[in-house]
Design a protein around this motif. Structure first.
Motif: not given
Length: 300
Positions: A114-119, A158-166, A168-177
């Motif tokens: 659910s993160i923005f691929p262009w960011m 880094a950008y989302p396409h350069q990350l693993s699925g796990g 990317r979910q860490r990014v979602s958690i970091a953004r939420a907190f």
């Protein structure tokens, strides 16, 4: 203290609605963060009415980690969306008592990406703070802190396409907190991950939550995950969704995810929850088998 309340009466006395005894807190009302009374949600599907949730009563104390489990179609996600004010109830009331002026009411972590691929990772984590016009110094401090907590400091550019699925979910958690919400809503955030990544992220989530003690409402289909994370577990019935049982999780915090699963009491609680779920899962499967004949679609 700011309060957000969504109420649709339709002739019912919401204040007098009662549900399972364990659903309604006996704590001081000031300690109740989220109060739900008589919550019902219906959808019109192909000319018929489908009741996703039916007369749900629930109190969630401030700082509690509540996990909701139930069969597919029981209204778990519908409930979460109403807590986020993304859906309106057909009847009943949702009251969220917010504290902290200027703090967002909630942040939601969705299933899957659910993160923005262009960011970049940094910009994704800073998104909520940036939208609220938080000063740059505060953004740097908060985002830097939670990227470090989630092991993403080295991937800030880094950008989302350069990350693993796990990751990317860490990014979602970091953004939420980082956004410092009053309530954190999480809809099966780890369900698409392999078991190793899921276990690592559960441990990271617990570590961050121990630091913040935010009110969390977390949906999962995994009973093991529910027992690992929760203070209290709500087991929901098959559609229409109601609170079938509440299970308190007695393990002390902080918790070690792996060591916890060695405890005999852990297995006893998992077994207890499955006993509550077994009949509801069977009933949900029968409903799903009948769905083509009735034209009904499933609601989570």
């Amino acid at each position: 203290m700011e309060e957000r309340q969504v109420t649709v009466d339709e002739g019912r006395d919401v204040a007098s609605t009662t549900g399972p005894a364990a659903a309604v807190s006996d704590k001081d009302p000031a300690d109740v963060h989220i109060s739900i009374r008589g919550l019902t949600k219906q959808f019109d599907v192909r000319g018929s009415t489908v009741t996703a949730l039916d007369s749900l009563d629930l109190d969630i104390p401030r700082g509690q980690f509540l996990v909701i489990v139930g069969p597919s179609g029981c209204g778990k996600t519908t409930l979460l969306r109403m807590l986020a004010a993304l859906e309106s109830p057909t009847s009943g009331a949702v009251e969220v008592r917010h504290g902290g002026e200027g703090r967002p009411g909630n942040s939601m972590v969705f299933q899957g990406d659910s993160i923005f691929p262009w960011m970049s990772v940094w910009d994704n984590a800073a998104f909520g703070l940036t939208m609220r016009g938080v000063p740059r110094a505060e953004i740097r401090e908060s985002v830097g802190h939670y990227l470090e907590k989630t092991g993403l400091s080295a991937f800030a550019d880094a950008y989302p396409h350069q990350l693993s699925g796990g990751m990317r979910q860490r990014v979602s958690i970091a953004r939420a907190f980082a956004n410092d919400p009053d309530v954190l809503l999480m809809d099966e955030p780890f369900s698409a991950l392999d078991e190793q990544n899921k276990t690592l992220l559960q441990a990271e989530l617990l570590r961050i939550w121990d630091e913040t003690r935010k009110t969390v409402v977390f949906i999962t289909h995994s009973v093991d995950e529910a027992v690992t994370l929760a203070d209290r577990i709500m087991v929901m019935s098959a559609q229409p969704g109601q609170a079938k049982a509440f299970v308190d999780v007695p393990f002390e915090r902080p918790r070690d995810v792996l060591e916890l699963r060695h405890l005999e009491e852990y297995g006893d609680i998992v077994y207890d929850i499955w006993q509550h779920l077994r009949d509801e899962v069977s009933r949900s499967q029968r409903q799903a088998a009948a769905a083509p004949a009735t034209g009904r679609r499933r609601r989570r």
